[in-house]
Write an enzyme that holds these catalytic residues in place. Sequence first.
Site, short mmCIF file in Angstrom:
data_model
loop_
_atom_site.label_atom_id
_atom_site.label_comp_id
_atom_site.label_asym_id
_atom_site.label_seq_id
_atom_site.Cartn_x
_atom_site.Cartn_y
_atom_site.Cartn_z
N CYS A 189 53.91 103.17 34.04
CA CYS A 189 53.69 104.61 33.84
C CYS A 189 53.81 104.97 32.36
O CYS A 189 52.95 104.61 31.58
CB CYS A 189 54.66 105.39 34.72
SG CYS A 189 54.20 107.12 34.93
N HIS A 217 54.45 102.74 40.34
CA HIS A 217 55.83 102.32 40.08
C HIS A 217 56.33 101.25 41.04
O HIS A 217 56.90 101.58 42.08
CB HIS A 217 56.76 103.53 40.19
CG HIS A 217 56.59 104.51 39.08
ND1 HIS A 217 57.45 104.55 38.01
CD2 HIS A 217 55.68 105.47 38.87
CE1 HIS A 217 57.06 105.50 37.18
NE2 HIS A 217 56.00 106.08 37.67
N GLU A 230 58.94 99.47 40.70
CA GLU A 230 60.42 99.46 40.75
C GLU A 230 60.97 100.42 41.79
O GLU A 230 62.15 100.34 42.13
CB GLU A 230 61.00 99.76 39.36
CG GLU A 230 61.05 101.22 38.95
CD GLU A 230 59.71 101.80 38.51
OE1 GLU A 230 58.66 101.19 38.80
OE2 GLU A 230 59.72 102.89 37.91
#
Lengths: 92, 226
Positions: free
Chosen positions: B87, B196, B198
Amino acid sequence: MARVVIDVMLKPEILDPQGQAVQRALPRLGFDGVADVRQGKRFEIELEGPADEAALARVREMAETFLANTVIEDFTVRVEEPADTAGSGSSR
Amino acid sequence: MTARIGVVTFPGSLDDRDAARAVRLAGAEPVALWHRDTDLREVDAVILPGGFSYGDYLRCGAIARFSPVMGSVIERARAGLPVLGICNGFQVLCEAHLLPGALTRNDHLHFICRDQRLRVENADTAWTRAYTAGQEITIPLKNGEGGYVADERTLDELEGEGRVVFRYLEANPNGSRRDIAGITNAAGNVVGLMPHPEHAVEDLTGSGTDGLGFFTSAIENLVGTA
């Protein structure tokens, strides 16, 4: 002291959704006849010394490496003359 | 030996903690790196996390790109250090010219936050070896400026060299050219993407565990080359 103005605009081929949103809002507000709106950034830089060729070369370098992302943006650099400050008002 | 994966914190980073947690869950040791440090603390890989570094002032990632830590990251990335930009981290990598192109405001102007289906196009980068080419994964997407743009020549080059790593499936969420969600450099060690991974590393908190492979890929890669 000299003032240098750097205008940064998205390149013509890059979509400008913010400009489009502004354009779409205009007729609602009674402003007709606007074919296109592009939105950009303006930087006003006060130099400590005169805007000579060496200083302007540094400003262009600043614009090229930092103020603009030349992948998507174009920029122009110009020296603003102090003459028109007296009584010119906000609408010209 | 445990792999050490650095996670950079810029002022305004939001997802550095989640990235560090994902690194730990994958089995590596997360190492906190500060934007003002030039020392990368002998890490084996670096993650530039999501967020709004320096308040997104000027352009997303434009000021972070000139931070002291990025000087070291750029130098090491050019020498082959695996670097993942998520991002805002992707935006920083583009501003740093480690990856071509740029991220612009979503074409519909809305901030978007949803689970996003992606296709892994290239499973041969330092961060995607745990996947197979063509595999479909779902991970969260959340951004306001995620529209990937580059000139036609660059886009053709990326496609021709297999450097489009992820593509959006179903509806294109932000106007990205050719549905591009993530790309890599020519060497395959630098990867950037808008979604994302994560945030998708365990069932309790994520939309699944499809993102874990990014972090296990990096570890596999490091063990493989050690």
